[in-house]
Design a protein around this motif. Structure first.
Motif, short mmCIF file in Angstrom:
data_model
loop_
_atom_site.label_atom_id
_atom_site.label_comp_id
_atom_site.label_asym_id
_atom_site.label_seq_id
_atom_site.Cartn_x
_atom_site.Cartn_y
_atom_site.Cartn_z
N GLU A 132 1.11 4.40 -2.67
CA GLU A 132 0.83 5.70 -2.53
C GLU A 132 1.99 6.48 -3.40
O GLU A 132 1.96 7.46 -3.57
CB GLU A 132 0.67 5.75 -1.04
N GLU A 167 0.95 -1.22 0.01
CA GLU A 167 -0.09 0.06 -0.05
C GLU A 167 0.83 1.13 -0.26
O GLU A 167 0.49 2.18 -0.78
CB GLU A 167 -0.99 -0.16 1.18
N LYS A 211 -9.28 2.51 -3.04
CA LYS A 211 -8.26 3.03 -3.83
C LYS A 211 -7.92 2.52 -4.96
O LYS A 211 -7.62 3.27 -6.09
CB LYS A 211 -6.80 2.95 -3.08
#
Length: 289
Positions: A16, A12, A58
């Motif tokens: 990002e 993750e 996301k």
């Protein structure tokens, strides 16, 4: 579990960073999507459902940046299925996002399936009003796609909830409509007497003896085999008991039917309402004498 959680956080974090950097022709969204997908899988293995759900959202956003609505809809659905284990409100919200995207791209069958899932979530929460809204939306879409069996399953839920919410006329109309359709389908004919019984019970709840008698005549015209069924006899006996305001007759008719075919919780609840109404009338008359 700890390893899976750490891997998920690592994927993750990398995703990002990828999004915050420079990318050519959407390549950073593709790369981030791949990393978010890996992160979500790791979170699922760690049984960290809220984190998995959040990462799938996301991932959906990455697919939207790449104008891949189908993939985004799938990611929202994946998010919903994770949230289902820990946050019903978020689950319903993600399924709604998925439905809107499937409607956009003309995938009505998928949209109908997810509307039905939202309805099931609200049913699970005992929120019958909201469950009804989504079962109706699902039924309309299934009908438009000619998936009539699924449409009728959803309509049946709507009718059951309408009766529970004391919207008896609405319930009657839906059960009668399903019965009429079932008569045209050899595989569904066996269920007609059940639908007519449900409609008749809703008629009893309305407390209009003339309407009940007329309905019984209509049902026998609709399906000539209905008059010979135990369901028809039960409705006739109950209607007669209501007309005569005879609780003993009402109760013995139910006992006789129940000894052969057990009444389900929904029917029992509605028939208790009718019986309570009869008791109240009896008490009123006792007070007057």
């Amino acid at each position: 579990m700890g390893d899976h959680l750490a891997r998920g956080q690592d994927f993750e974090s990398k995703a990002e960073k990828t999004l915050s950097g420079w990318g050519i022709f959407g390549s950073k969204y593709e790369e981030a999507a791949d990393l978010f997908d890996k992160a979500a899988n790791s979170y699922k293995l760690a049984k960290s459902w809220d984190q998995a759900g959040a990462v799938y959202v996301k991932l959906a956003n990455c697919h939207l940046k790449l104008d891949s609505k189908h993939e985004a809809a799938g990611a929202y659905a994946d998010a919903a299925h994770c949230y289902k284990k820990c946050n019903i409100k978020e689950s319903a919200s993600c399924l709604e996002q998925s439905v809107n995207l499937f409607l956009d791209i003309g995938r009505f069958n998928m949209a109908a399936r997810y509307y039905k899932e939202i309805a099931e979530l609200y049913e699970q929460e005992q929120n019958l009003e909201k469950a009804t809204v989504y079962y109706e939306k699902a039924a309309d879409l299934f009908q438009s796609e000619e998936v009539t069996t699924s449409a009728n399953q959803c309509k049946q839920k709507v009718a059951q909830f309408a009766a529970q919410l004391e919207q008896y006329q609405k319930a009657v109309e839906i059960f009668e409509e399903i019965a009429r359709y079932s008569l045209t389908n050899n595989l569904l004919k066996y269920g007609v007497k059940g639908h007519l019984l449900n409609a008749g019970i809703c008629q009893l709840c309305k407390g209009d003896v003339v309407a009940i008698t007329n309905a019984l005549e209509k049902y026998q015209d609709l399906d000539p085999t209905f008059s010979g069924t135990r369901e028809c006899k039960l409705l006739a006996d109950l209607a007669s008991a209501v007309d005569e305001e005879d609780i003993t007759k009402f109760t013995s008719a139910l006992k006789e039917f129940d000894s052969m075919t057990q009444l389900d919780a929904w029917k029992t609840t509605l028939l208790l309402r009718v019986k309570d109404h009869l008791k109240a009338k009896e008490l009123e008359e006792d007070d007057l004498t």
